[in-house]
Scaffold this motif. Structure first.
Motif, PDB file in Angstrom:
ATOM      1  N   PRO A 184       4.398   3.881  -5.774  1.00 26.50           N
ATOM      2  CA  PRO A 184       5.227   2.848  -6.704  1.00 26.50           C
ATOM      3  C   PRO A 184       5.026   2.075  -6.539  1.00 26.50           C
ATOM      4  O   PRO A 184       4.908   1.202  -6.445  1.00 26.50           O
ATOM      5  N   ILE A 185       3.419   1.334  -4.840  1.00 23.77           N
ATOM      6  CA  ILE A 185       3.394  -0.126  -5.572  1.00 23.77           C
ATOM      7  C   ILE A 185       2.987  -0.372  -6.572  1.00 23.77           C
ATOM      8  O   ILE A 185       3.059  -1.447  -7.331  1.00 23.77           O
ATOM      9  N   VAL A 186       2.477   0.305  -7.385  1.00 21.48           N
ATOM     10  CA  VAL A 186       1.885   0.077  -8.810  1.00 21.48           C
ATOM     11  C   VAL A 186       2.975   0.198  -9.005  1.00 21.48           C
ATOM     12  O   VAL A 186       3.241  -1.418 -10.709  1.00 21.48           O
ATOM     13  N   THR A 187       3.709   0.249  -9.064  1.00 22.73           N
ATOM     14  CA  THR A 187       4.702   0.468 -10.762  1.00 22.73           C
ATOM     15  C   THR A 187       6.054  -0.533 -10.204  1.00 22.73           C
ATOM     16  O   THR A 187       6.616  -1.755 -11.306  1.00 22.73           O
ATOM     17  N   ALA A 188       6.104  -0.942  -9.527  1.00 21.05           N
ATOM     18  CA  ALA A 188       6.790  -2.366  -8.633  1.00 21.05           C
ATOM     19  C   ALA A 188       6.252  -3.643  -8.763  1.00 21.05           C
ATOM     20  O   ALA A 188       6.539  -4.158  -8.959  1.00 21.05           O
ATOM     21  N   PHE A 189       4.516  -3.021  -8.574  1.00 24.05           N
ATOM     22  CA  PHE A 189       3.817  -4.396  -8.772  1.00 24.05           C
ATOM     23  C   PHE A 189       3.757  -5.246 -10.466  1.00 24.05           C
ATOM     24  O   PHE A 189       4.448  -5.970 -10.737  1.00 24.05           O
TER      25      PHE A 189
END
Length: 345
Positions: A184-189
């Motif tokens: 999720p951190i990749v998508t959020a960034f």
């Protein structure tokens, strides 16, 4: 069978299983009990050592909830309203779009050529670099130009006899579900960068209802497609074929026959999606500042110079989980009554 139960297990085996289930229930319920107890404690009652039983170990107080009501711990009601509006909107839109996609995957056969997907990727990336580096467009403008062009070309190319494997409905479904495998951190960034670029064109998406709702719709679509596909597969196709004989359009078959027959599945999927959105933290942390802040952000922010104020965190968390507990009870009741078995009589 002496000493044997109906299931073929001995008395001691059933007692051992019952003890294990009871222990598991206690382990599962204790965190919730601890949140409830802590929400009614004073600050000295929390930091002074563990206390477990109200009116025996400590005197309960409503002060943490009064602080929430008075806005001392932040704009709780405004944040609660934000979570409600965004959650209901995102769950409704995702359920509607995902249901249509799931129905299409069940009733229609799709063939996607791998070469067409490769063409889309190369044109989207190459077009973006061309527009941005050579033609002087901004990054947001290059994105908005390159991706539609690549999509149109890929759709046309998919009709050509391109070499390479052909992907079917099961492959498309796996592609949908695989979107949840990304960290999720990749998508959020990536979304934060994309929203920032779009904001420079005058379309404000960061800390906005539209931006957060669109994010949650995209985040929820894979689970909606996956769940609704099983419900639609359980509907007898003979019902739809009878309507086709009478020249009923496909959209009327879907809205007038399929949707009413799968209403229980749609309702269950909507509630599950709402639970995912309601509890989501990371995207709200990246994409909101203050105006559209959601409950998980407010709960996590209940601290001061002395550290985490657990009485305030527990009070806010208790209010936040009540709607989810109600939905869990409704889902459990529906499942016990057999409404979610996917069987259509």
């Amino acid at each position: 069978m002496s000493g044997q139960g109906l299931t073929g297990l001995s008395t001691w085996s059933r007692r051992l299983i019952a003890a294990g289930v009871l222990a598991w229930c206690l382990i599962t319920a204790f965190p919730l009990y601890w949140v409830v107890v802590t929400a009614f404690k004073t600050p000295p009652g929390v930091v002074g050592g563990p206390t477990y039983i109200p009116f025996v170990d400590f005197t309960p107080t409503l002060q943490p909830f009064i602080d929430l009501y008075q806005g001392i711990r932040g704009e709780f009601f405004h944040t609660f309203l934000n979570s409600t509006i965004v959650g209901l909107s995102a769950a409704a839109i995702a359920t509607a779009i995902g249901a249509m996609a799931a129905y299409a995957l069940v009733r229609f056969e799709f063939k996607v050529r791998f070469g067409a997907g490769l063409i889309f990727f190369l044109l989207a990336l190459g077009g973006y670099l061309l527009f941005n580096n050579n033609l002087g467009f901004t990054r947001a403008q290059a994105l908005l130009l390159a991706f539609p062009i690549a999509l149109v070309v890929a759709i046309v190319a998919n009709r050509l006899p391109l070499p390479g494997p052909i992907l079917g409905n099961e492959d498309i479904l796996f592609w949908f579900v695989s979107q949840r495998m990304f960290p999720p951190i990749v998508t959020a960034f990536a979304l934060y960068l994309l929203y920032s670029e779009i904001g420079r064109l005058g379309f404000q998406l960061i800390d906005s209802f539209v931006g957060l709702t669109l994010c949650y719709v995209a985040f929820s679509l894979p689970i909606v497609v996956w769940l609704m596909r099983d419900f639609f597969e359980a509907i007898p196709i003979e019902v739809e074929e009878a309507a086709m004989v009478d020249n009923v359009p496909s959209w009327r078959i879907f809205l007038g026959i399929v949707v009413p027959m799968s209403m229980n599945g749609l309702l269950a999927t909507f509630m599950i999606t709402l639970a995912f959105v309601w509890n989501e933290f990371l995207f709200a942390l990246f994409l909101t500042n203050s105006k559209w802040q959601t409950l998980p952000i407010l709960v996590a922010g209940q601290n001061s110079q002395r550290g985490d104020e657990w009485w305030a965190i527990s009070a806010a968390a208790l209010v936040a989980i009540v709607p989810m507990m109600i939905m869990a009870g409704l889902l459990s009741r529906m499942m016990r009554s057999g409404l979610l078995l996917g069987a259509i009589k």
